[in-house]
Write a protein that holds these residues in place. Structure first.
Motif, PDB file in Angstrom:
ATOM      1  N   ARG A  92       0.855  -1.196   0.000  1.00  0.00           N
ATOM      2  CA  ARG A  92       0.000   0.000   0.000  1.00  0.00           C
ATOM      3  C   ARG A  92       0.888   1.242   0.000  1.00  0.00           C
ATOM      4  NH1 ARG A  92      -4.868  -2.039  -1.227  1.00  0.00           N
ATOM      5  NH2 ARG A  92      -5.934  -3.137   0.445  1.00  0.00           N
ATOM      6  N   THR A 305     -21.048  -1.640   2.920  1.00  0.00           N
ATOM      7  CA  THR A 305     -22.249  -2.471   3.017  1.00  0.00           C
ATOM      8  C   THR A 305     -23.502  -1.601   2.939  1.00  0.00           C
ATOM      9  OG1 THR A 305     -20.911  -3.827   4.493  1.00  0.00           O
ATOM     10  CG2 THR A 305     -23.225  -4.387   4.341  1.00  0.00           C
ATOM     11  N   ALA A 368     -10.800  -0.120  -6.089  1.00  0.00           N
ATOM     12  CA  ALA A 368     -10.245  -0.883  -4.959  1.00  0.00           C
ATOM     13  C   ALA A 368      -9.636   0.102  -3.948  1.00  0.00           C
ATOM     14  CB  ALA A 368      -9.234  -1.909  -5.446  1.00  0.00           C
ATOM     15  N   GLY A 432     -12.602  -7.266  -4.966  1.00  0.00           N
ATOM     16  CA  GLY A 432     -11.197  -7.259  -5.347  1.00  0.00           C
ATOM     17  C   GLY A 432     -10.706  -8.677  -5.594  1.00  0.00           C
ATOM     18  N   CYS A 438     -10.880  -8.243  -0.223  1.00  0.00           N
ATOM     19  CA  CYS A 438     -11.613  -7.794   0.961  1.00  0.00           C
ATOM     20  C   CYS A 438     -11.594  -8.853   2.072  1.00  0.00           C
ATOM     21  CB  CYS A 438     -13.060  -7.491   0.569  1.00  0.00           C
ATOM     22  SG  CYS A 438     -14.094  -7.093   1.961  1.00  0.00           S
ATOM     23  N   GLY A 440     -13.538  -8.754   4.642  1.00  0.00           N
ATOM     24  CA  GLY A 440     -14.898  -8.931   5.190  1.00  0.00           C
ATOM     25  C   GLY A 440     -15.864  -9.526   4.180  1.00  0.00           C
ATOM     26  N   ALA A 444     -19.810  -9.564   4.658  1.00  0.00           N
ATOM     27  CA  ALA A 444     -20.610  -8.645   3.833  1.00  0.00           C
ATOM     28  C   ALA A 444     -21.677  -9.419   3.068  1.00  0.00           C
ATOM     29  CB  ALA A 444     -19.699  -7.887   2.874  1.00  0.00           C
TER      30      ALA A 444
HETATM   31  C1  HEM Z   1     -10.658  -4.292   1.316  1.00  0.00           C
HETATM   32  C2  HEM Z   1     -14.903  -4.345  -1.083  1.00  0.00           C
HETATM   33  C3  HEM Z   1     -17.258  -5.010   3.124  1.00  0.00           C
HETATM   34  C4  HEM Z   1     -13.021  -5.257   5.461  1.00  0.00           C
HETATM   35  C5  HEM Z   1     -11.629  -4.227   0.323  1.00  0.00           C
HETATM   36  C6  HEM Z   1     -11.335  -3.968  -1.076  1.00  0.00           C
HETATM   37  C7  HEM Z   1     -12.517  -4.009  -1.741  1.00  0.00           C
HETATM   38  C8  HEM Z   1     -13.554  -4.269  -0.779  1.00  0.00           C
HETATM   39  C9  HEM Z   1     -12.716  -3.812  -3.241  1.00  0.00           C
HETATM   40  C10 HEM Z   1      -9.960  -3.626  -1.654  1.00  0.00           C
HETATM   41  C11 HEM Z   1      -9.229  -4.774  -2.253  1.00  0.00           C
HETATM   42  C12 HEM Z   1      -7.897  -4.309  -2.771  1.00  0.00           C
HETATM   43  O1  HEM Z   1      -7.281  -3.417  -2.200  1.00  0.00           O
HETATM   44  O2  HEM Z   1      -7.450  -4.832  -3.789  1.00  0.00           O
HETATM   45  C13 HEM Z   1     -15.900  -4.482  -0.133  1.00  0.00           C
HETATM   46  C14 HEM Z   1     -17.314  -4.484  -0.438  1.00  0.00           C
HETATM   47  C15 HEM Z   1     -17.981  -4.658   0.746  1.00  0.00           C
HETATM   48  C16 HEM Z   1     -16.981  -4.788   1.792  1.00  0.00           C
HETATM   49  C17 HEM Z   1     -17.908  -4.318  -1.833  1.00  0.00           C
HETATM   50  C18 HEM Z   1     -19.457  -4.741   1.035  1.00  0.00           C
HETATM   51  C19 HEM Z   1     -20.388  -4.989   0.169  1.00  0.00           C
HETATM   52  C20 HEM Z   1     -16.312  -5.197   4.099  1.00  0.00           C
HETATM   53  C21 HEM Z   1     -16.608  -5.544   5.480  1.00  0.00           C
HETATM   54  C22 HEM Z   1     -15.410  -5.595   6.139  1.00  0.00           C
HETATM   55  C23 HEM Z   1     -14.365  -5.292   5.175  1.00  0.00           C
HETATM   56  C24 HEM Z   1     -17.998  -5.802   6.047  1.00  0.00           C
HETATM   57  C25 HEM Z   1     -15.064  -5.921   7.565  1.00  0.00           C
HETATM   58  C26 HEM Z   1     -15.806  -5.970   8.541  1.00  0.00           C
HETATM   59  C27 HEM Z   1     -12.026  -5.001   4.536  1.00  0.00           C
HETATM   60  C28 HEM Z   1     -10.617  -4.895   4.876  1.00  0.00           C
HETATM   61  C29 HEM Z   1      -9.936  -4.630   3.677  1.00  0.00           C
HETATM   62  C30 HEM Z   1     -10.941  -4.551   2.632  1.00  0.00           C
HETATM   63  C31 HEM Z   1     -10.010  -5.043   6.271  1.00  0.00           C
HETATM   64  C32 HEM Z   1      -8.426  -4.438   3.497  1.00  0.00           C
HETATM   65  C33 HEM Z   1      -7.768  -5.768   3.206  1.00  0.00           C
HETATM   66  C34 HEM Z   1      -6.256  -5.659   3.147  1.00  0.00           C
HETATM   67  O3  HEM Z   1      -5.727  -4.588   2.862  1.00  0.00           O
HETATM   68  O4  HEM Z   1      -5.602  -6.689   3.394  1.00  0.00           O
HETATM   69  N1  HEM Z   1     -12.982  -4.408   0.473  1.00  0.00           N
HETATM   70  N2  HEM Z   1     -15.741  -4.652   1.214  1.00  0.00           N
HETATM   71  N3  HEM Z   1     -14.964  -5.064   3.961  1.00  0.00           N
HETATM   72  N4  HEM Z   1     -12.187  -4.797   3.185  1.00  0.00           N
HETATM   73 FE1  HEM Z   1     -13.953  -4.823   2.199  1.00  0.00          FE
END
Ligand code: HEM
Length: 492
Positions: A92, A305, A368, A432, A438, A440, A444
């Motif tokens: 990052r 969400t 993303a 992603g 992601c 979560g 989600a």
């Molecule tokens: C990262 C989508 C819900 C926790 C991401 C990324 C996307 C994404 C596209 C970035 C991936 C990348 O950097 O390449 C979504 C969508 C959601 C959702 C569409 C709901 C519909 C959630 C929920 C949580 C969560 C409910 C946790 C409670 C995270 C975390 C990351 C992340 C911690 C960072 C992962 C990392 O850097 O290792 N999410 N997300 N997300 N998401 Fe979600």
């Protein structure tokens, strides 16, 4: 031999032309409605960035100030970068404002490496436990839905055909899921502590994404300016810190390692285990880390969400035929006598296809979260220098006419085979792909399924007479939100 791209201007690079920060727009476009219009459509960066790929190809470059940014478009290329070249493209970038606020701890903005890996593995495993084990999420989501239902009925009646803004209701229910998991606390939407906390987070995000505080990214010393948004930002940061530290201290004082109540307890138990087995502070298991991880769960898990559910309702208003099909399927499989449950997943293919189609069309995290090249590398004939910011354009994947037939049409049936069974498509990637996918995703998906099916079972939605959303490209911010809309509901 860096990838081609539009000519940058001196000092600002391509910043002014493509990536216009909303707060600058606000200065020039006075009327709120005009401003909304500007934030939508042609100035939605995901659309502009996808259009540029038609001119420069699927890998092209931009400059934000002097920072080189490479935009990746299309499924094959994004997969190649984030899966096949994961060791290089999973880092990052160090974005000054984010670094100041997160110290690059936690998960979302942590540098790629052993600490991030250990923390993520632990958090991922803990989140999974909530869905399945004794700390089941289903009752919590149900309780959230009951609150939404009661409040929606009340407000709908009061609105007398003018429509109700669903945002605060859905956002409250979704925040409560994260609160239950991480803090072990659920709040009523009129609860003062909860409202204060949520307002603080929302205010902090609004300042960080949508005000002159963005200039901290160019002049980091601005963070210390003792007035205006800079002062406000520091105050919000102090208040959130005090709130979370108080909750962590309360957990520590009442911890029973045999019976963890929530994520904080599980983390504290893991800290004790690490201490006993000689794990060092360098592994990151500390209260300091815990603090930033909770912040991550709220930031990553709430807006995403909430906006996904809002998009679902909006699409149902605009496609009453699909809404009717979904309701018919839920009536046939679940009936009206009980609420839908996770065990119904798998028996509601049309409903699931509809959820997926809304996610495909809306792409709530369209670019993303920025990645960074951790070393200079050759990629598809170009040199990507170490430190280059990489933007995986997920929107371009979901609107790619070479993999989706008529990609701009809303058509849930594209996710169904001839027998009406659900089709999995590898180029459907709203969460992603690769090592930073992601964390979560499972949580989600559970929330989206339970909330959407419960809403469809209980209500029919429509827009108030004569209302249309300003644009279906949404409002770009932390995530892609639908342009503001209100709904009229008819209980079923
Ligand atoms: C990262 C989508 C819900 C926790 C991401 C990324 C996307 C994404 C596209 C970035 C991936 C990348 O950097 O390449 C979504 C969508 C959601 C959702 C569409 C709901 C519909 C959630 C929920 C949580 C969560 C409910 C946790 C409670 C995270 C975390 C990351 C992340 C911690 C960072 C992962 C990392 O850097 O290792 N999410 N997300 N997300 N998401 Fe979600």
């Amino acid at each position: 031999n860096i990838p081609p791209g539009p000519k940058p201007l001196p000092v600002v690079g391509n910043f002014g032309s493509l990536l216009v920060p909303p707060f600058l727009l606000k200065l020039f476009v006075r009327k709120a409605e005009e401003y909304e219009k500007q934030r939508a459509s042609p100035l939605s960066p995901q659309v502009g960035l996808t259009d540029l790929s038609k001119v420069y190809g699927n890998v092209y470059s931009l400059f934000v100030g002097s920072q080189l940014v490479v935009v990746l478009n299309g499924y094959e290329l994004i997969r190649d970068a984030l899966s096949n070249h994961a060791e290089v493209f999973s880092d990052r970038p160090d974005i000054p404002l984010i670094t100041i606020l997160t110290k690059r701890k936690g998960i979302v903005f942590a540098p790629y490496g052993p600490i991030w890996r250990k923390q993520r593995k632990f958090c991922h495993m803990s989140l999974r436990n909530f869905g399945l084990g004794k700390l089941s999420l289903e009752p919590c989501i149900r309780e959230g839905f009951a609150m939404v239902k009661a409040e929606l009925l009340k407000r709908n009646q009061e609105a007398g055909g003018q429509g109700v803004d669903l945002t605060p209701l859905i956002s409250n229910a979704v925040s409560n899921v994260i609160s239950s998991i991480s803090l072990g606390q659920r709040f009523h939407h009129q609860d003062e502590e909860f409202c204060t906390q949520m307002n603080l987070m929302a205010h902090g995000l609004e300042i960080s994404m949508n005000s002159a505080a963005l200039l901290i990214n160019i002049f980091p010393w601005l963070y210390y300016v003792p007035c205006g948004v800079f002062k406000q930002l520091r105050q919000v940061e102090r208040d959130i810190t005090a709130f979370l530290k108080k909750i962590i201290a309360r957990h520590r004082a009442t911890l029973d390692p045999e019976n963890p109540r929530d994520f904080i307890d599980m983390y504290l138990v893991e800290m004790l285990t690490q201490q006993k087995t000689g794990g060092s502070e360098e592994d990151g298991f500390s209260e300091d880390y815990l603090f930033y991880i909770i912040g991550d769960l709220f930031i990553a898990g709430t807006d995403t969400t909430t906006n996904s559910i809002l998009w679902m309702v909006l699409y149902m208003c605009l496609h009453p035929d699909v809404q009717e099909n979904v309701q018919r399927e839920i009536d046939a499989v679940v009936g009206r006598g009980r609420l839908p449950s996770l065990t119904d997943k798998g028996t509601l293919p049309y409903t699931e296809a509809t959820i997926m189609e809304v996610q495909r069309m809306s792409v709530v995290v369209p670019l993303a979260i920025p990645h960074m090249a951790s070393k200079t590398t050759e990629f598809h004939g170009y040199t990507i220098p170490k430190g280059t910011v990489i933007l995986p354009n997920l929107w371009s994947v979901h609107r790619d006419p070479t993999v989706w037939e008529n990609p701009d049409d809303f058509n849930p049936s594209r996710f169904l085979d001839e027998q009406g069974q659900l089709l999995r498509k590898e180029y459907f990637i709203p969460f992603g792909i690769g090592r930073r996918v992601c964390m979560g995703e499972q949580l989600a998906k559970m929330e989206l399924f339970l909330m959407f099916t419960s809403l469809m079972q209980a209500f029919t939605f429509r827009l108030p007479e004569g209302h249309q959303p300003l644009s279906m490209h949404g409002r770009f911010g932390l995530t892609l939100a639908p342009c503001r809309f209100s709904v009229c509901v008819t209980p079923r």
